[in-house]
Write a protein that holds these residues in place. Structure first.
Motif: not given
Length: 334
Positions: A261-288
């Motif tokens: 999962v790759v997320i773009r944050h409000n400060d312009g940085r991106y965070s990546q979370y890899a090797h996951l066994s299962a996903l809980g979000v989809r592309s375009g979704q907003s998260v807190s």
């Protein structure tokens, strides 16, 4: 007619002759006077012993036994009910009197054993011998049974040392307990402060565990020659959270990264979370910040369950920056 008295028997005749009264045809029957008197008189005069016939000797035995003095039977030892008690640790005269059912109570025990106990009835020692039901032995015997002064001093020193040792152990336990409680309070304060900082900044750690592989670690396991992120220890199925609020850029298969999962944050940085066994979000979704986005695992090019985490300046590979520095700068204690 012969004159009277001329036919009296001479005095030297044997006394035994006068003892024969009759002899029957059915066997010898012998009538004897009490030999005790006659024999004793003859012995006093130094007369020679006379051999008696066997029948006469046998007849004489019962009379000899009757004449012999009887020896008195030994008197039975009086039963006084007196017994000896050996003092043990924790004893007192009142306790001994109650346990041993002594009439008169501790005063009776003390009165009977005053020479053993001494002037102070409260001062008795283990090993001391007390007499119950009668007077105690003499002072000389008391000295032999009572503890020697050196032994008493040694016992007092041992008791003092034991009490000091117990106090020391108690203080050590109290200090150890205080240290344990203090560490627990510090950990609680740290967790509370972390929560406060997260609430203030909106940032949090992706998983509640430490780092296993640091950022920029070198080696042939990575195509760039170094580690572009950090690996957090996480068993398969550990919940993974977004480190801050943002929008999901991608959620799916990422080749060597496995499920990511790759997320773009409000400060312009991106965070990546890899090797996951299962996903809980989809592309375009907003998260807190702190929202669960999936579960850790070992998909893709992975040696075992963990979470590979990156902070990037862009959405793709090769724009990485120090992920721990980024989180710390945003108030996340790691």
């Amino acid at each position: 007619m012969p004159a009277q008295g001329k036919h009296r028997r001479p005095k030297s005749s044997s006394p035994l002759t006068r003892g024969f009264v009759a002899a029957g045809t059915g066997g010898a029957a012998l009538a004897l006077p009490l030999i005790g008197a006659t024999g004793a008189n003859a012995a006093d005069q130094g007369a020679a012993p006379v051999a008696l016939p066997q029948a006469a000797a046998e007849a004489q035995l019962p009379q000899q036994r009757a004449a012999e003095p009887r020896q008195a039977a030994p008197a039975a030892a009086p039963k006084t009910g007196t017994r000896t008690y050996s003092v043990v640790s924790g004893d007192s005269l009142s306790k001994i009197a109650a346990d041993q059912d002594v009439r008169g109570g501790w005063q009776k025990v003390y009165g009977d054993n005053r020479e053993v106990v001494g002037e102070n009835p409260s001062l008795i020692f283990p090993g001391m011998k007390l007499t119950l039901g009668g007077k105690a032995p003499a002072a000389a015997e008391r000295k032999a049974t009572a503890p020697a002064p050196q032994q008493q001093r040694t016992e007092r020193v041992e008791r003092t040392d034991k009490r000091a040792e117990q106090r020391t152990e108690s203080r050590v336990e109290q200090r150890s307990q205080k240290r344990t409680e203090k560490r627990a309070e510090q950990r609680t304060e740290q967790r509370t402060e972390s929560k406060r900082q997260t609430q203030r900044s909106g940032f949090s750690a992706p998983v509640p565990s430490g780092v296993s592989t640091p950022y920029r670690a070198s080696g042939g396991s990575w195509s760039s020659g170094y580690h572009t992120g950090v690996d957090f220890r996480a068993s398969s199925g550990t919940p993974v959270k977004a480190v801050a609020a943002g929008t999901v850029v991608s959620a799916g298969w990422g080749g060597a990264y496995g499920n990511e999962v790759v997320i773009r944050h409000n400060d312009g940085r991106y965070s990546q979370y890899a090797h996951l066994s299962a996903l809980g979000v989809r592309s375009g979704q907003s998260v807190s910040g702190g929202q669960q986005i999936g579960y850790s695992g070992s998909t893709g090019n992975s040696s075992g369950p963990h979470l590979h985490f990156e902070i990037r300046t862009g959405p793709g590979y090769g724009s990485d920056i120090d992920p721990l520095g980024y989180l710390r700068n945003n108030g996340v204690p790691l």
